[in-house]
Structure formats: structure tokens, C-alpha cells
Design an enzyme around this catalytic site. Structure first.
Site, short mmCIF file in Angstrom:
data_model
loop_
_atom_site.label_atom_id
_atom_site.label_comp_id
_atom_site.label_asym_id
_atom_site.label_seq_id
_atom_site.Cartn_x
_atom_site.Cartn_y
_atom_site.Cartn_z
N GLN A 140 1.45 6.01 8.04
CA GLN A 140 0.37 6.99 8.19
C GLN A 140 0.92 8.17 8.98
O GLN A 140 1.69 7.98 9.92
CB GLN A 140 -0.82 6.34 8.91
CG GLN A 140 -2.11 7.08 8.68
CD GLN A 140 -3.31 6.16 8.83
OE1 GLN A 140 -3.36 5.38 9.76
NE2 GLN A 140 -4.29 6.28 7.95
N THR B 11 -0.81 0.65 13.15
CA THR B 11 -0.39 -0.53 12.39
C THR B 11 -1.05 -0.46 11.02
O THR B 11 -1.59 -1.43 10.51
CB THR B 11 -0.74 -1.82 13.17
OG1 THR B 11 -0.28 -1.64 14.51
CG2 THR B 11 -0.05 -3.04 12.60
N HIS B 12 -1.04 0.73 10.44
CA HIS B 12 -1.65 0.94 9.13
C HIS B 12 -0.54 1.11 8.11
O HIS B 12 -0.38 2.17 7.53
CB HIS B 12 -2.58 2.16 9.16
CG HIS B 12 -3.59 2.11 10.27
ND1 HIS B 12 -4.23 3.22 10.76
CD2 HIS B 12 -4.06 1.06 11.00
CE1 HIS B 12 -5.06 2.86 11.74
NE2 HIS B 12 -4.97 1.56 11.90
N VAL B 13 0.25 0.05 7.98
CA VAL B 13 1.34 0.08 7.00
C VAL B 13 0.82 -0.60 5.74
O VAL B 13 0.32 -1.72 5.81
CB VAL B 13 2.60 -0.63 7.52
CG1 VAL B 13 3.43 0.30 8.37
CG2 VAL B 13 2.25 -1.87 8.34
N ASN C 69 -1.81 5.46 1.25
CA ASN C 69 -2.57 5.42 2.50
C ASN C 69 -3.32 6.73 2.66
O ASN C 69 -2.76 7.81 2.44
CB ASN C 69 -1.66 5.18 3.71
CG ASN C 69 -2.42 4.46 4.81
OD1 ASN C 69 -3.64 4.28 4.74
ND2 ASN C 69 -1.70 4.04 5.84
#
Ligand SMILES: Cc1cc2nc3c(=O)[nH]c(=O)nc-3n(C[C@H](O)[C@H](O)[C@H](O)COP(=O)(O)OP(=O)(O)OC[C@H]3O[C@@H](n4cnc5c(N)ncnc54)[C@H](O)[C@@H]3O)c2cc1C
Length: 586
Positions: A348, A516-518, A556
Site C-alpha cells: 500500500q 500490514t495490508h499486503v 490494493n
């Protein structure tokens, strides 16, 4: 010693948020469910309970709720011509470990994505023409629509007591909410949490510029709340110990508070902690998974757990890695651009500016993980990208989640890093500053992907996952654009000092936390040539294998991912229940 256990109906790999949401319906419908979780269950009795959470050093700096990187890390390189090296200190993201997963130590910022997001390719091509999307950016539709997911969003928001202000009720734009919001059938279950002084400042500045600021939707409960399952959330104390912590007031919507206690009451549900899944058992001729192999971390035994159905719910990295290890589906090859497993990996694209106000009291220590006011005018495709050399965008917000003393201490530019002047500046500005952030989209690029590392292995001898990732042109241009908008907003708020703006720039820096938006690695879609799982999350080649979580995202967005992921996870529960009754392609 190796042991083979009795077969189970549905086995989930990973006991975090997604497993709990999908298992909820299955368990109600009497289906036998086993969840294998590598970490501890701190809710399993007094001897498992964790010590005080308001310990910033232990949980906030040393990240002791996150995956243990001395056991399993990943390797990173910026281009496929480089040799990847292991990342030995975790920072860029903090995957969870233990029953509840990262769903326990998340912040609680809870978004529905834009209505167009699941059809992003169609939306961008319709609006700008196919030439707007370079061949290097495999943006794709997901094979599902927002409207199919809307009822599941509603269920999740009720389960987690989400607090917010609707911006679009059945197509009618609502004053005080997000005018860009996808249409919702109902208001949020709870009114928004308290707006902080930083939120008041952002609101004033945003309105001067003609924007429509609104409070972030929060899984941090403003009041005592009882959900439809009869589970209770406490009221938020605004102590600022949400992200990286388990809420001591039980006020944060989390699987270990709201979901697992209910599941554990059912005879047809079992969760087995300390069970690290090593690989899937795959019958290639029959195109079926027959079960999983895991390491019992308490005895050291390798266990064979047969299953009728396997669901990968172990977060982006493990989901992708287990498919690659099992050679299930064609691995993505960046050179030929063929294959699917590992493709569309995205992080992100965020940025921030510190802002200082001599005469305003920010009091950063009074905050919850979602005490934010948002400007959504420059997010996703909420604005016209004609003539701009990029697609995507970001929301702009006051990033005031806490005032924890070790890590939340914005200081004016030029302040020394130590000594008397540093101490004086800390005392002068601690209560007068905050960071204005942007949380931005990251769209897929053919050279960003996941694969198995040929050299490095984890503590159990399994190859590490290799990340090939860098910020590409589209993301750096987008970040520059939205960060400029954030500077304009900072100036409009009348800040005494506006710190340097830092848009994201290559190279990708694994030493800096970036969310932690993988996502990506096992994307969902209607075309098996560009997706790993179907729109119902069923593996294209293996009918009794399902995958859930951020790994199924094709891109994303500039929104936090979990609200949408939860809707997809709840829908999977219904689909699995159907499948358990009549196993066939959904
Ligand atoms: C610090 C932090 C803050 C966050 N804040 C937000 C936020 O404000 N808003 C938002 O939208 N999202 C946020 N997130 C993201 C959110 O937590 C995740 O999207 C969500 O938890 C994903 O659910 P999941 O079930 O896919 O993964 P998880 O909840 O992480 O569960 C995965 C589980 O799988 C287990 N597992 C992994 N590998 C194995 C294996 N080999 N064998 C057995 N078990 C395994 C893990 O131990 C873990 O328990 C945050 C995340 C973090 C870390």
C-alpha cells in the site's frame, strides 16, 4: 514421530479473522470444522493469558504479537535480476500469530471499498480507454460485485459493532458521511467514535478547501455493544493501545473477543493451536487435496491431518506459499508473464507530513485506533485522472491513533535526534503535533510478485517466500500527487509548522512500517488464466480447495482491506456450507 489422524470434514489452515468468519456459518449448519493455528491461544485458560498490554516496548516496538521472524521470515529483492536476501528484522508489515491472528492486534479502521473496486479494470477502461492502463499493470476485475457483497458487509459491521456515519444510504448522499461511499442499506450499528482535536483541525481545513470530511468507520466501540451473536464489546477508553496490542477493555472488534468464544462452544468445532502447517497433501491425478501436514510445536511430531475440504486462511504469505510448495496451479513467471500463483502482489502506497500547532492542544494520548477524520476526494477513481500520468489515489487523514511515548513523537524539522535540544523540542511539541497521512492504492505490476526462494529456508527447513517488489512509476506519481494535496490541506489548517512532505519513492524500504495490508498472490477472478481461485474462492484446478484473505485481491485500494475481506470471508462461509452438502464446482 509421524502420526496420521482421523479425517475431518473442513480443515482451515490458519486461525485468524478469516477462518473464524467463514467457520461461523459452517458450524451453525452442523458441519465438522477443524482450525489449525501455528500460534498460541491466550484465551485457553489462566496459564495462557498475556501480561499487560499497555507495554509499548514489548508489544509496540518488539512486536511480540506478530509472527516470529527468527522462525520464518521472507526474502526480498527489488527486481528479478537481483538475488533476494532474508529480511531479518520485521518492520514493513506485521503478520499475526496465535488464535485470532492479526485480527487481534489490528487498529480497527473499517472500510467498505468503492463500488467500482471489484470491477476496477472495467471502470478504468470505460472512463479513460484501454490505453490508460500500461501492459505492465495487469489490473483485473474480480468476478464479484459490491452489490453481491453488501449484505455480508452489513453482517460484519453488526458482528463487530462498527461505529461510523453513513455517506450513501440506498443512493442518497448523507450529510456528514463519505459522499464517495458505495450505497449501503443501513446506517452503521453505532454512531462514530469521538472526534479528536486533530480531527477538528482537519475538518476546518478541509471545509475551507471545499472537501467533505467525515469520521473514519471504527471497529473500536464507542459504547458497550452486544452483537447479534450475543457477544459483548466494552466501551473504548481512548488509551491509544490498539494497533499492535490486544485491547484491554475488550472494546476492539476482534476474533478472540467476538468470534472464537462462540465457535468454541460448538461440539462440531475444534481449534488446535501450536500446529504449524508445512504443506498440503495433493493427489495430482485426482486433482484433490487429501489433507495437510503440520508440525505439532508442543511435541515436535509431524502430523498428517486428512480432510474432505481444505481452506487456506493463513494470510497472504502462507496462502501463496502453500500453493507454491504443493505445486498446485501454475506459478507466475514474470519473464513470460504466464502462470498465476504469486501474481498481483501489492503493498500500500502511503506518505505522511508532520504538522505542528503552537496554540492548539492535540493531546495525542487520548485516541483510539480509528480516531481519524478523512478526506476521500483524491482516493481511487473518485477524481478525474484524465491528463494525469497515473491511476489510483489515497485518502488523507489525521493519523492520530495514539500518543505512545517511544514511537509517537513528531518533532519539527531540524530537531537533533538526541540531547538537550531534542528533550526541549519533545516537551514543547508533544501535545501540539500530529502526522497527516495518506493511505494510497497500489495496483499490480508484472514485475511485482511472490515466488519460492531457491536458497533460504525457515527453521523447519521449508523454503522461504521470496518477495520481488518495488514502487513502480504509477504508484510514485500517485503518491506525489496526493501528498501535494495533503500539504495543501496542512497549509489550509493554519499549521504553525508543516514538516517535509515525504511521498513514496523507490526503492521499497523494508525497514519502515508501511501497513500490514499486503495483498495478492492468489487473486480471485472469472478467468482461470489470470486468477488462482474462482469468484467463490474455489481453486480453479482443485475443487475441494478454497483460499480466503487478502491474497485473493487483484489489487490494493487506498482503503484498509479488512472490511471488504470480512464480507468476502462471510460469503465463503455460505458457499462452503453449500459445498459441504453437495460437493461440486460452485
Ligand atoms: C498492526 C496491524 C494493524 C492493522 N490495522 C488494520 C486496520 O486498522 N484496518 C484494516 O482494515 N486492517 C488492518 N490490519 C490488517 C488485518 O489485521 C488483516 O487484514 C486481517 O487480520 C487478515 O485476516 P486473515 O484471517 O487473513 O489473517 P490473520 O488474521 O493474520 O490470520 C492468519 C492466521 O494464520 C496463521 N498462520 C499463518 N501461517 C500458518 C501456518 N503455516 N500454519 C498454521 N497457521 C498459520 C497465523 O498465525 C494467523 O493466526 C492490520 C494488521 C496489523 C498487523
Amino acid at each position: 514421530m509421524n502420526r496420521k489422524l482421523k479425517s475431518r470434514q473442513v480443515v482451515f489452515v490458519g486461525g485468524g479473522l478469516m477462518a473464524a468468519l467463514a467457520a461461523r456459518q459452517l458450524v451453525k449448519d452442523g458441519v465438522d470444522v477443524l482450525v489449525l493455528e501455528r500460534g498460541r491461544d491466550h484465551d485457553a485458560g489462566p496459564e495462557h493469558r498475556l501480561p499487560s498490554q499497555r507495554d509499548e516496548l514489548r508489544w509496540g516496538v518488539r512486536n511480540q504479537l506478530a509472527q516470529d521472524w527468527s522462525i520464518e521470515t521472507y526474502t526480498l529483492r527489488h527486481a528479478r535480476t537481483e538475488t533476494a536476501l532474508p529480511v531479518r528484522t520485521l518492520e514493513a508489515f506485521l503478520p499475526g500469530d496465535g488464535v485470532g491472528g492479526a485480527g487481534n492486534h489490528w487498529n480497527g479502521q473499517c472500510f467498505r471499498w468503492a463500488e467500482y473496486d471489484p470491477q476496477l479494470r472495467t471502470r478504468l477502461v470505460d472512463r479513460y480507454g484501454a490505453a490508460k492502463l500500461p501492459r505492465e499493470m495487469p489490473i483485473q476485475d474480480w468476478g464479484v460485485t459490491y452489490h453481491e457483497l453488501e449484505p455480508y458487509h452489513e453482517t460484519f459491521e453488526k458482528l463487530f459493532g462498527v461505529a461510523g456515519k453513513a455517506g450513501n444510504l440506498r443512493g442518497q448522499i448523507q450529510e456528514g458521511g463519505n459522499p464517495f461511499e458505495a450505497p449501503r442499506r443501513e446506517e452503521y450499528p453505532q454512531p462514530p467514535i469521538e472526534i479528536t482535536e486533530a480531527g477538528v483541525i482537519v475538518t476546518e481545513g478541509a471545509r475551507k478547501l471545499g472537501y467533505k470530511p467525515f469520521p473514519m468507520a471504527a471497529s473500536n466501540s464507542p459504547h458497550v455493544y452486544v452483537n447479534p451473536d450475543g457477544m459483548r464489546l466494552g466501551a473504548c477508553q481512548y488509551c491509544g493501545h490498539c494497533e499492535r496490542f490486544i485491547c484491554e477493555s475488550n472494546a476492539k472488534g476482534s476474533p478472540e473477543v467476538l468470534l472464537y468464544p462462540v465457535l468454541k462452544r460448538s461440539k462440531n468445532f475444534e481449534i488446535r493451536p501450536y500446529s504449524h502447517v508445512l504443506r498440503l497433501d495433493y493427489d495430482r491425478a485426482a486433482k484433490r487435496v487429501t489433507g495437510v501436514r503440520y508440525l505439532d510445536l508442543e511435541t515436535g511430531d509431524e502430523i498428517e491431518q486428512p480432510a474432505d475440504v481444505v481452506v487456506l486462511s493463513a494470510f497472504t504469505f502462507t496462502n501463496t506459499k502453500l500453493l507454491l510448495l504443493g505445486r498446485i496451479g501454475e506459478p507466475y513467471d514474470a519473464a513470460t508473464r504466464r502462470g498465476v500463483v504469486g501474481r498481483n502482489f501489492c503493498h500500500q502506497t502511503n506518505s505522511s507530513i508532520n504538522v505542528f500547532y503552537k496554540d492548539r492542544w492535540i493531546n495525542p494520548f487520548m485516541a483510539s485506533g480509528s480516531s481519524q477524520t478523512i478526506v476521500d476526494e483524491f482516493n481511487g477513481d473518485n477524481f478525474d485522472h484524465s491528463g494525469l500520468g497515473f491511476v489510483g489515489g489515497a485518502y488523507i487523514f489525521n493519523n492520530t491513533t495514539n500518543g505512545r511515548p517511544i514511537s509517537t513523537r513528531p518533532l519539527p524539522p531540524g530537531t537533533p535526534q538526541w540531547g538537550t535540544k531534542w528533550k526541549q523540542a519533545s516537551a514543547d511539541w508533544y501535545t501540539h503535533a500530529f502526522s497527516l497521512g495518506t493511505i494510497g492504492s497500489c495496483y499490480p505490476h508484472v514485475e511485482n510478485y511472490l515466488s519460492l526462494d531457491p536458497t533460504y529456508r525457515d527453521a523447519y527447513g521449508v523454503p522461504l517466500l521470496r518477495i520481488t517488489f518495488d514502487w513502480r512509476d504509477n504508484e510514485t506519481k500517485m503518491s506525489e500527487y496526493v501528498t501535494k494535496k495533503a500539504v495543501e490541506l496542512a497549509t489550509a489548517t493554519g499549521a504553525t509548522i508543516v514538516g517535509p512532505a515525504v511521498p513514496r519513492k523507490a526503492p521499497y524500504d523494508a525497514r519502515v512500517y508501511q501497513t500490514t495490508h499486503v495483498v495478492g498472490g492468489t487473486p480471485m477472478g472469472a478467468d482461470p488464466h489470470t486468477s488462482v481461485v474462482s469468484p467463490h474462492l474455489q481453486h480453479w484446478d482443485v475443487e475441494n480447495l478454497f483460499v480466503v484473505g487478502g491474497s485473493v485481491y487483484g489489487h490494493n485500494a487506498g482503503y484498509n482491506p479488512t472490511g471488504l475481506m470480512a464480507a468476502i470471508g462471510l460469503r465463503l462461509g455460505d458457499d462452503l456450507s453449500r459445498y459441504a452438502k453437495r460437493p461440486q464446482r460452485l
